[in-house]
Design a protein around this motif. Structure first.
Motif, PDB file in Angstrom:
ATOM      1  N   VAL A   1       0.837  -1.201   0.000  1.00  0.00           N
ATOM      2  CA  VAL A   1       0.000   0.000   0.000  1.00  0.00           C
ATOM      3  C   VAL A   1       0.875   1.257   0.000  1.00  0.00           C
ATOM      4  O   VAL A   1       0.604   2.227  -0.720  1.00  0.00           O
ATOM      5  N   ARG A   2       1.972   1.221   0.781  1.00  0.00           N
ATOM      6  CA  ARG A   2       2.850   2.379   0.890  1.00  0.00           C
ATOM      7  C   ARG A   2       3.495   2.686  -0.453  1.00  0.00           C
ATOM      8  O   ARG A   2       3.502   3.820  -0.927  1.00  0.00           O
ATOM      9  N   GLU A   3       4.013   1.637  -1.103  1.00  0.00           N
ATOM     10  CA  GLU A   3       4.696   1.852  -2.382  1.00  0.00           C
ATOM     11  C   GLU A   3       3.722   2.240  -3.491  1.00  0.00           C
ATOM     12  O   GLU A   3       4.074   2.969  -4.413  1.00  0.00           O
ATOM     13  N   ALA A   4       2.495   1.752  -3.399  1.00  0.00           N
ATOM     14  CA  ALA A   4       1.500   2.097  -4.424  1.00  0.00           C
ATOM     15  C   ALA A   4       1.132   3.574  -4.332  1.00  0.00           C
ATOM     16  O   ALA A   4       0.875   4.221  -5.352  1.00  0.00           O
ATOM     17  N   GLY A   5       1.114   4.114  -3.109  1.00  0.00           N
ATOM     18  CA  GLY A   5       0.814   5.540  -2.911  1.00  0.00           C
ATOM     19  C   GLY A   5      -0.459   5.951  -3.634  1.00  0.00           C
ATOM     20  O   GLY A   5      -1.499   5.311  -3.461  1.00  0.00           O
ATOM     21  N   PRO A   6      -0.360   6.993  -4.458  1.00  0.00           N
ATOM     22  CA  PRO A   6      -1.568   7.493  -5.131  1.00  0.00           C
ATOM     23  C   PRO A   6      -1.967   6.664  -6.357  1.00  0.00           C
ATOM     24  O   PRO A   6      -3.084   6.811  -6.855  1.00  0.00           O
ATOM     25  N   ASN A   7      -1.074   5.801  -6.842  1.00  0.00           N
ATOM     26  CA  ASN A   7      -1.302   5.171  -8.152  1.00  0.00           C
ATOM     27  C   ASN A   7      -2.578   4.338  -8.293  1.00  0.00           C
ATOM     28  O   ASN A   7      -3.191   4.355  -9.353  1.00  0.00           O
ATOM     29  N   PRO A   8      -2.969   3.542  -7.275  1.00  0.00           N
ATOM     30  CA  PRO A   8      -4.149   2.691  -7.495  1.00  0.00           C
ATOM     31  C   PRO A   8      -5.481   3.370  -7.197  1.00  0.00           C
ATOM     32  O   PRO A   8      -6.490   2.687  -6.991  1.00  0.00           O
ATOM     33  N   CYS A   9      -5.509   4.713  -7.175  1.00  0.00           N
ATOM     34  CA  CYS A   9      -6.744   5.452  -6.901  1.00  0.00           C
ATOM     35  C   CYS A   9      -7.349   5.153  -5.540  1.00  0.00           C
ATOM     36  O   CYS A   9      -8.451   4.595  -5.429  1.00  0.00           O
ATOM     37  N   PRO A  10      -6.637   5.513  -4.461  1.00  0.00           N
ATOM     38  CA  PRO A  10      -7.245   5.381  -3.144  1.00  0.00           C
ATOM     39  C   PRO A  10      -8.398   6.384  -2.968  1.00  0.00           C
ATOM     40  O   PRO A  10      -8.371   7.408  -3.634  1.00  0.00           O
ATOM     41  N   PRO A  11      -9.367   6.080  -2.085  1.00  0.00           N
ATOM     42  CA  PRO A  11      -9.366   4.984  -1.122  1.00  0.00           C
ATOM     43  C   PRO A  11      -9.597   3.612  -1.779  1.00  0.00           C
ATOM     44  O   PRO A  11     -10.516   3.444  -2.558  1.00  0.00           O
ATOM     45  N   THR A  12      -8.756   2.664  -1.371  1.00  0.00           N
ATOM     46  CA  THR A  12      -8.768   1.348  -1.975  1.00  0.00           C
ATOM     47  C   THR A  12      -9.434   0.306  -1.064  1.00  0.00           C
ATOM     48  O   THR A  12      -9.677   0.555   0.120  1.00  0.00           O
ATOM     49  N   ILE A  13      -9.647  -0.882  -1.645  1.00  0.00           N
ATOM     50  CA  ILE A  13     -10.006  -2.075  -0.879  1.00  0.00           C
ATOM     51  C   ILE A  13      -8.811  -3.007  -1.081  1.00  0.00           C
ATOM     52  O   ILE A  13      -8.306  -3.139  -2.201  1.00  0.00           O
TER      53      ILE A  13
END
Lengths: 279, 184
Positions: free
Chosen positions: A174-186
């Protein structure tokens, strides 16, 4: 024995993909609302308000929630007393995807990995069929976007790393993904099984409605604990800083080999789309 | 949240140097879309010294592959795609005049340095808000590389497209600084 005509499967798959892409589930709308109540960042609040307005507009205008209408993932629970007539089950699913993506004005995102040539109709679908008792067919349509899929990870840990090691990998992802996966995520977490089973369990874990507790109280406790730790990272909605980075953590656990501790983390963006039909 | 600005494209240097991370900008005018495949073709043309299908001076490039337009609408859903895939190409386009990029997700050090050097900014649009952003797009047409399908270059006429400044011309980064502010 019950006969189900493949035409019915085609029209159902088509309808499910169009609906999934334009109507976000009530669980997600409720999750946005409670996230907004907890979010302290003004930018984060603005984003959450945009997401609620976006869901309303998508339903009203039939413009997809997100332009990335995904690869077409289909989970089928096929009753063993069902007889599919008039054609093949898989062919019917592919045709339903083809028609749904064409007639629903959905984006076709399937391409050759090297030439990048688009297949033109969003097939092949990603189809998983489980045979179950009974004479019903349950179809779950899951459009899966590329941005969050790209941030998903799988690890074969050493058993000694235990729960702590698995949690570290989840937080790191989650930390490395940062903004890339369009948070808020599941965050879907598949633990155990074989290499490929862990990944499939992670994806299946995402199907549980957000807000519904894990039936196993021990796992439920883990899910809440990990969610809290994720939300201490400060990434926030769209990664612009805030309290709400993820809305939910869903864990599936399976027995694994005595030498292994597989963990797969499937990241799902806030466009957490799936629709179910039972025939 | 920072200041709120209304800006018209093409952007001038003075339009972007005043922007700071966290500012909200409502963009109006023409923006051009491009994803990785279109970027690659533009860079190939620049390297061969050939003319481009779009002028770059002051322009804003939007990283998006829209969904098809349903009847009666100029375009379908049109939210941003993840920007890092454009990072290898972006510094060259910045050096050739673009003033803004719209996308989502972190940029490389090279892109941030090019923004500081040539005075350009990176805007974040809300990823996954495809139907909402679609409302700001009043006209849309493909102007190059139709063979790329969803990755073709589109010309969008936008009105009050809502974006947030993520990287400004001072080298600040909202993803880094926003996260630090809320980390526990």
């Amino acid at each position: 024995m019950k006969d189900i005509h493949c035409q019915e499967i085609i029209s159902t798959v088509k309808r499910l993909f169009i609906e999934a892409n334009t109507e976000l589930g009530q669980d997600m709308l409720d999750a946005f609302k409670s996230a907004l109540a907890k979010e302290e960042s003004p930018v984060g609040q603005d984003i959450l308000n945009q997401l609620m307005e976006n869901a309303r507009l998508a339903k009203e205008t039939k413009v997809p929630i997100c332009q990335d209408t995904g690869l077409a993932v289909v989970f089928v629970e096929l009753g063993q007393d069902v007889h599919v007539v008039g054609g093949g089950l898989k062919d019917a699913i592919e045709e339903g995807v083809r028609q749904g993506y064409r007639e629903g004005y959905l984006r076709k995102s399937a391409c050759h990995p090297f030439t990048r040539k688009n297949t033109g109709d969003n097939t092949p679908a990603v189809i998983y069929i489980d045979v179950v008792p009974g004479e019903q067919v349950k179809i779950i349509a899951v459009p899966k976007g590329g941005g969050s899929e790209n941030m998903s990870r799988i690890y074969m840990l050493s058993p000694a790393m235990g729960i702590k090691g698995v949690k570290e990998k989840v937080l790191e992802t989650v930390r490395e993904a940062g903004p890339n996966p369009c948070p808020p995520t599941i965050i879907g977490v598949g633990i155990g099984g074989t290499f490929e089973q862990a990944a499939l369990q992670a994806k299946k874990a995402l199907l549980r409605p957000v807000g519904e507790p894990n039936p196993d109280p021990e796992i439920d406790r883990l899910e809440r604990e990990w969610l809290e730790e994720i939300n201490r990272l400060g990434i926030g909605p769209q990664g612009l800083g805030g309290r709400i980075t993820s809305l939910s953590v869903h864990i599936h656990i399976l027995p694994c080999h005595i030498a292994s501790l597989p963990v797969a983390i499937n990241v799902q963006c806030h466009a957490n789309r799936h629709k179910v039909a039972v025939l | 949240m920072g200041n709120i600005y209304r800006l018209e494209t093409p952007l001038k240097e003075e339009d972007v140097v005043k922007l700071r991370i966290g500012d909200k900008v409502l963009l109006s005018g023409i923006v051009y879309t491009a994803r990785d495949a279109a970027h690659k073709r533009l860079i190939d043309l620049i390297e061969k010294n050939e003319s481009l299908p779009i002028g770059l001076e002051g322009q804003v490039i939007y990283y998006v592959g829209p969904s098809p337009a349903p009847p009666g609408r100029p375009i379908g859903a049109a939210g941003p795609t993840t920007s890092y895939r454009m990072d290898p190409y972006a510094p060259t386009l910045i050096a050739h005049g673009i003033r803004g990029m719209i996308g989502k997700g972190k940029r490389s050090k090279e892109v941030v340095e090019a923004m500081v050097k040539h005075k350009a900014v990176y805007f974040g649009a809300t990823g996954g808000a495809g139907a909402l952003i679609s409302q700001s797009i009043r006209e849309a047409g493909i102007i190059a590389y139709e063979d790329l399908g969803p990755e073709a270059i589109w010309r969008f006429k936008v009105v009050d497209l809502p974006v947030i400044v993520v990287n400004d011309t001072m080298g600040n980064d909202l993803y880094e600084q926003g996260k630090e502010r809320f980390r526990i």
